[in-house]
Design an enzyme around this catalytic site. Structure first.
Site, PDB file in Angstrom:
ATOM      1  N   HIS A 314       0.709  -1.310   0.128  1.00 30.25           N
ATOM      2  CA  HIS A 314      -0.130  -0.026   0.121  1.00 30.25           C
ATOM      3  C   HIS A 314       0.818   1.314   0.022  1.00 30.25           C
ATOM      4  CE1 HIS A 314      -4.092  -1.852   1.008  1.00 30.25           C
ATOM      5  NE2 HIS A 314      -3.172  -2.888   1.421  1.00 30.25           N
ATOM      6  N   LYS A 494      -7.846  13.740   4.864  1.00 28.17           N
ATOM      7  CA  LYS A 494      -7.326  12.584   4.636  1.00 28.17           C
ATOM      8  C   LYS A 494      -6.129  12.428   5.805  1.00 28.17           C
ATOM      9  CE  LYS A 494      -6.274  13.854   0.548  1.00 28.17           C
ATOM     10  NZ  LYS A 494      -6.345  12.629  -0.497  1.00 28.17           N
ATOM     11  N   ARG A 495      -5.487  11.423   6.238  1.00 25.20           N
ATOM     12  CA  ARG A 495      -4.280  11.818   7.158  1.00 25.20           C
ATOM     13  C   ARG A 495      -3.324  12.686   6.643  1.00 25.20           C
ATOM     14  NH1 ARG A 495      -3.798   7.869  11.582  1.00 25.20           N
ATOM     15  NH2 ARG A 495      -1.727   9.372  11.741  1.00 25.20           N
ATOM     16  N   LYS A 500       1.358  14.015   1.113  1.00 23.79           N
ATOM     17  CA  LYS A 500      -0.270  14.352   0.738  1.00 23.79           C
ATOM     18  C   LYS A 500      -0.363  15.833   0.492  1.00 23.79           C
ATOM     19  CE  LYS A 500      -2.233  10.486   3.259  1.00 23.79           C
ATOM     20  NZ  LYS A 500      -2.923   9.616   2.228  1.00 23.79           N
ATOM     21  N   THR A 601      -8.378   6.512  -1.877  1.00 20.00           N
ATOM     22  CA  THR A 601      -9.910   6.128  -1.846  1.00 20.00           C
ATOM     23  C   THR A 601     -10.814   7.229  -1.681  1.00 20.00           C
ATOM     24  OG1 THR A 601      -9.475   5.131   0.327  1.00 20.00           O
ATOM     25  CG2 THR A 601      -9.446   3.765  -1.525  1.00 20.00           C
ATOM     26  N   LYS A 605     -14.542   8.380  -3.294  1.00 19.76           N
ATOM     27  CA  LYS A 605     -15.666   8.733  -2.802  1.00 19.76           C
ATOM     28  C   LYS A 605     -16.391  10.205  -3.026  1.00 19.76           C
ATOM     29  CE  LYS A 605     -13.694   5.877   1.140  1.00 19.76           C
ATOM     30  NZ  LYS A 605     -12.823   6.022   2.094  1.00 19.76           N
TER      31      LYS A 605
HETATM   32  C1  26Q Z   1       4.686   1.146   9.646  1.00 21.35           C
HETATM   33  C2  26Q Z   1       5.665   1.011  10.412  1.00 21.35           C
HETATM   34  C3  26Q Z   1       5.836   1.704  11.499  1.00 21.35           C
HETATM   35  C4  26Q Z   1       4.451   2.154  12.076  1.00 21.35           C
HETATM   36  C5  26Q Z   1       3.312   2.366  11.247  1.00 21.35           C
HETATM   37  C6  26Q Z   1       3.439   2.006   9.967  1.00 21.35           C
HETATM   38  C7  26Q Z   1       2.177   2.046   9.030  1.00 21.35           C
HETATM   39  C8  26Q Z   1       1.097   2.228   9.432  1.00 21.35           C
HETATM   40  C9  26Q Z   1       0.198   2.455   8.644  1.00 21.35           C
HETATM   41  C10 26Q Z   1       2.523   2.098   7.624  1.00 21.35           C
HETATM   42  C11 26Q Z   1       1.468   2.428   6.936  1.00 21.35           C
HETATM   43  C12 26Q Z   1       0.144   2.464   7.424  1.00 21.35           C
HETATM   44  C13 26Q Z   1      -0.783   2.796   6.319  1.00 21.35           C
HETATM   45  C14 26Q Z   1      -1.051   2.859   5.379  1.00 21.35           C
HETATM   46  C15 26Q Z   1      -2.022   3.463   4.592  1.00 21.35           C
HETATM   47  O1  26Q Z   1      -3.131   3.702   5.075  1.00 21.35           O
HETATM   48  N1  26Q Z   1      -1.799   3.483   3.097  1.00 21.35           N
HETATM   49  C16 26Q Z   1      -2.997   3.720   2.058  1.00 21.35           C
HETATM   50  O2  26Q Z   1      -3.540   2.751   1.872  1.00 21.35           O
HETATM   51  C17 26Q Z   1      -4.740   3.120   0.947  1.00 21.35           C
HETATM   52  C18 26Q Z   1      -5.256   1.848   0.593  1.00 21.35           C
HETATM   53  O3  26Q Z   1      -4.602   1.111  -0.372  1.00 21.35           O
HETATM   54  C19 26Q Z   1      -4.345   3.641  -0.430  1.00 21.35           C
HETATM   55  O4  26Q Z   1      -5.274   4.211  -1.063  1.00 21.35           O
HETATM   56  C20 26Q Z   1      -3.194   5.075   0.122  1.00 21.35           C
HETATM   57  O5  26Q Z   1      -2.836   5.546  -1.265  1.00 21.35           O
HETATM   58  C21 26Q Z   1      -2.446   4.459   1.032  1.00 21.35           C
HETATM   59  O6  26Q Z   1      -1.563   5.791   1.437  1.00 21.35           O
END
Ligand code: 26Q
Length: 757
Positions: A314, A494-495, A500, A601, A605
């Site tokens: 992702h 978004k986050r 972003k 995503t 929406k």
């Molecule tokens: C990794 C290492 C240590 C701590 C946290 C993390 C971590 C936590 C959450 C790494 C990634 C995430 C979340 C990622 C995420 O939400 N990615 C999003 O996924 C969506 C669904 O595929 C995409 O639409 C987005 O583009 C993408 O940013």
């Protein structure tokens, strides 16, 4: 189908009194119980292969309305309640939102569960039952403040079961208990979201804000989603969490498959496991370990697991690709280390290429590498993203296993993101093209027959106006801010992350402030709406929030500017807020640095709810642009190829842009000018300013002027020809069918899972 009268009987019986006499809490609890029972009726035995979607996050949102819609009971319940003077909206307020995810990846998992159940495919989720989940955000003096979100307080959808599994963490046994949330599809079957937890968790150990003793595993293991990992204890805790999830999950999977007749050598005929990013990657060595205990030797176990498992990537941000120092794993999961070592040796026998090793020369374990070697499928989440994985980020892996790589462009469930959140628009669509689009989203294409129908366009504009008014009321009620529903709503929710580029939007808004003060007013008044949480330890992200909140005050306090420009930041943005916000949006801001947003995503929406997109050629924006045509989207900025080239040459120098371009300089300098310092904190604003001039890792400045031009064009179009705006909004809606998660899930199933009934 029950009538409102029958529903009344049911509710009276469960509550033991007249509906009028019930509190909303009582009605909610009664409906929860009733919906639970109805959902259970739709549990079906599994034939053939079953999917297990393992994920650290499931951002499911509130469930009552969603489940009522999916069970075909929503209108009946609403009618019944209203007949007794109760409002559905107030009832919805009673339900706490489950706090089990933080953003796109978690919400995607939730959409997928809805689609699996709707398509009548056997597919369960496996995750963790976080007690406080993601933090609750509020703003204090223009700064993000975090507090625990005790969402588990009252009645919730997760049912405690008697099933437990023993999981060994750092040499000590813990008992993981299974909780289950029924996931009922739209006129579909019921699957489950399986969440594991320890009985010993203690929220009393939470101190100031969201702090707690990170070493007290017995009490803290499932307290929070993504505990702060800026220190060793935090990182170790993440490994503890991940292993609890995958070990209990793997035990449950093997138990279920054996009960259904598997001899484990034939496991791929019974189970497909989708690994949602690297957080559940330890399921690979864990399954091999468990198969070993059941007498299957290592090589065969590795082959079986490779056939069962598939991996989704992702993100291409290097910092998000999990890698753990070997000694962390040795401490928490010593039982896995010999297996990971053997897997690493197997890889080394396959290839000389050290860049694909699982354990690198620094004794660091690369989770994504293990995933790619020991699953049969690696997919990206939008066409561009998959191409970038193949050609740059994971190039060496692609050369090794071209057949494993594939794309599955993300999607969203239309039940929640259209039927539930935008009933007015849903009713109009249904009247125009019939109800088929609810299960076959491609039918939305039929709306193209109405793009020149003035009455339809007017109705669409009226619906948008109503949704904007509803959002305005909600904002007034929740945050006591007043917004003008006749302004253009430009939304970025978004986050918060530098890639972003909320900071690009910030610089634009500063630019507008100057322009308005100079008498160059925009074509229409604009309300810029933000919704975003910043990771608690992510300093610059918090500075960006602070700058936006401060700028909001600056604009508000200037009578000339405030007529034209208002900035609103939604507090504690979550699924519930998104459901109010998205239907009210005119302009959807999708302005990430090209190549960095895997898919997005939210973009889908907003489009589905009749917003036009202002975006870069990134993630799924590329596919949105392809579907709607360039006249119906506002694209700007560098291409991903240009960005990638810039990174590889390493020749981007923000300071040069700052020095050459007066517009850029004016906007950045404003951050620490007297207007901002009147309301904001110098330390935060200066840090952000220095970051933008001295680093700007996500190349905000090269896209700045193009962004201004495109955005102003959008505002002018909106102001000058509302009918044409509505026409283009309708084209966006009618072309959104491709972005249904039903399509995505059908593709996963046909190409990766091959599920039974
Ligand atoms: C990794 C290492 C240590 C701590 C946290 C993390 C971590 C936590 C959450 C790494 C990634 C995430 C979340 C990622 C995420 O939400 N990615 C999003 O996924 C969506 C669904 O595929 C995409 O639409 C987005 O583009 C993408 O940013």
């Amino acid at each position: 189908m029950k009538s409102a009268k029958e529903m009344e009987m049911v509710l009276k019986e469960v509550c033991g009194k007249e509906i009028e006499a019930c509190t909303y809490e009582e009605l909610y609890t009664a409906l929860l119980q009733y919906v639970e029972e109805e959902s259970r009726e739709k549990v079906a035995p599994v034939k053939g292969c079953k999917l297990y979607y393992i994920s650290a996050e499931f951002l499911i949102g509130k469930l009552l309305s969603n489940n009522l819609i999916n069970l075909g009971l929503y209108d009946t319940v609403k009618e019944c309640l209203e007949a007794h003077g109760k409002s559905m909206a107030e009832l919805e307020e009673t339900e706490p939102e489950p706090s089990l995810g933080n953003g796109g990846l978690g919400r995607l998992a939730a959409c997928f569960l809805d689609s699996l159940a709707t398509l009548k495919l056997p597919g369960d989720g496996i995750g963790l039952r976080y007690h406080c989940g993601l933090f609750h955000q509020n703003f204090e003096n223009g700064v993000q403040n975090e507090t625990p979100d005790f969402w588990l307080g009252g009645h919730d959808w997760a049912q405690k079961t008697e099933k437990t599994y023993t999981v060994s963490l750092a040499g000590k046994d813990y008992t993981a208990r299974l909780y289950q949330i029924a996931v009922t599809g739209y006129e579909g079957r019921t699957n489950f979201l399986n969440l594991f937890d320890l009985d010993t968790i203690d929220t009393e150990i939470i101190g100031e804000g969201i702090s707690f003793d990170k070493t007290d595993i017995e009490k803290n293991l499932t307290l929070f989603l993504y505990p702060d990992d800026s220190d060793d204890a935090g990182r170790l805790l993440r490994i503890y969490q991940q292993y609890l999830m995958v070990s209990a999950g793997a035990q449950m999977i093997l138990e279920e498959c054996e009960e259904r007749g598997s001899n484990l050598h034939d496991l791929p005929e019974y189970a497909a496991i989708q690994i949602n990013d690297t957080h559940p990657s330890m399921v690979i060595p864990e399954l091999i370990r468990l198969l070993g205990k059941r007498g299957i030797e290592f090589e065969e176990a590795a082959r079986i697991v490779t056939k069962v498992c598939a991996y989704t990537n992702h993100t291409i941000l290097a910092e998000a690709l999990e890698k753990w120092p070997r000694h962390y794993l040795e401490q928490v999961v010593p039982q896995l280390m010999p297996i990971i070592e053997k897997l690493d040796a197997l890889v080394r026998s396959r290839t000389q290429d050290a860049s694909t090793a699982i354990i690198d020369g620094n004794q660091v374990v690369h989770m994504a590498h293990m995933d790619i070697h020991f699953t049969h499928s690696t997919n990206g989440v939008a066409a561009l993203h998959t191409e970038i994985l193949k050609n740059s980020e994971l190039r060496n892996f692609y050369q090794l296993y071209p057949e494993k790589f594939n794309n599955k462009t993300n999607g969203i469930t239309f039940r929640r993101w259209l039927l539930e959140c935008n009933p007015e628009l849903t009713a109009m669509i249904e009247r125009l093209i019939g109800p088929g689009f609810k299960k076959d989203a491609s039918e939305l294409e039929k709306l193209m027959n109405f793009v020149d129908d003035d009455a339809v366009l007017e109705e669409l504009a009226d619906i948008k106006r109503d949704n904007k008014k509803a959002l305005a009321d909600w904002l007034k009620h929740n945050q006591n801010v007043t917004v003008n529903p006749d302004s253009m709503f430009a939304v970025q929710s978004k986050r918060l992350h530098e890639y972003k580029r909320q900071q690009l939007n910030l610089l634009y808004l500063i630019h507008q402030y100057f322009e308005i003060r100079a008498g160059h007013t925009p074509a229409a008044p604009v309300t810029a709406v933000f919704g975003a949480k910043a990771a608690p330890a992510y300093t610059i992200a918090k500075d960006i929030i602070h700058a936006l909140l401060t700028l909001s005050k600056v604009c508000e306090s200037d009578p000339e500017v405030s007529k034209w420009l208002q900035i609103v930041f939604i507090e504690n943005y979550n699924v519930t807020a998104a459901e109010k916000l998205i239907p009210a949006c005119d302009l959807s801001e999708q302005i990430s640095l090209a190549s960095k947003e895997a898919s997005g995503t939210g973009n889908m929406k907003f489009m589905l709810n009749g917003a036009l997109t202002l975006g870069t050629m990134d993630g799924a924006n590329v596919e949105i642009a392809e579907k709607v045509g360039e006249e119906n989207i506002y694209i700007f900025g560098q291409s991903s190829a240009q960005v990638i080239r810039r990174y590889s040459h390493g020749d981007y120098c923000a300071r040069e842009w700052y020095e050459i371009d007066a517009n850029i300089r004016r906007a950045i300098n404003f951050l620490t000018g007297e207007e901002m310092l009147k309301y904001g904190r110098q330390e935060h604003l200066e840090r952000l300013k220095n970051e933008l001039i001295g680093k700007d890792w996500f190349q905000t400045l090269p896209d700045f002027n193009a962004y201004i031009v495109r955005k102003n064009q959008a505002i002018a179009d909106y102001a000058q020809d509302p009918k044409d705006w509505a026409r283009r909004a309708l084209i966006n809606i009618s072309r959104a069918g491709f972005f249904s998660s039903d399509r995505t899930i059908a593709e996963y199933n046909e190409e990766i899972w091959h599920l039974g009934e």
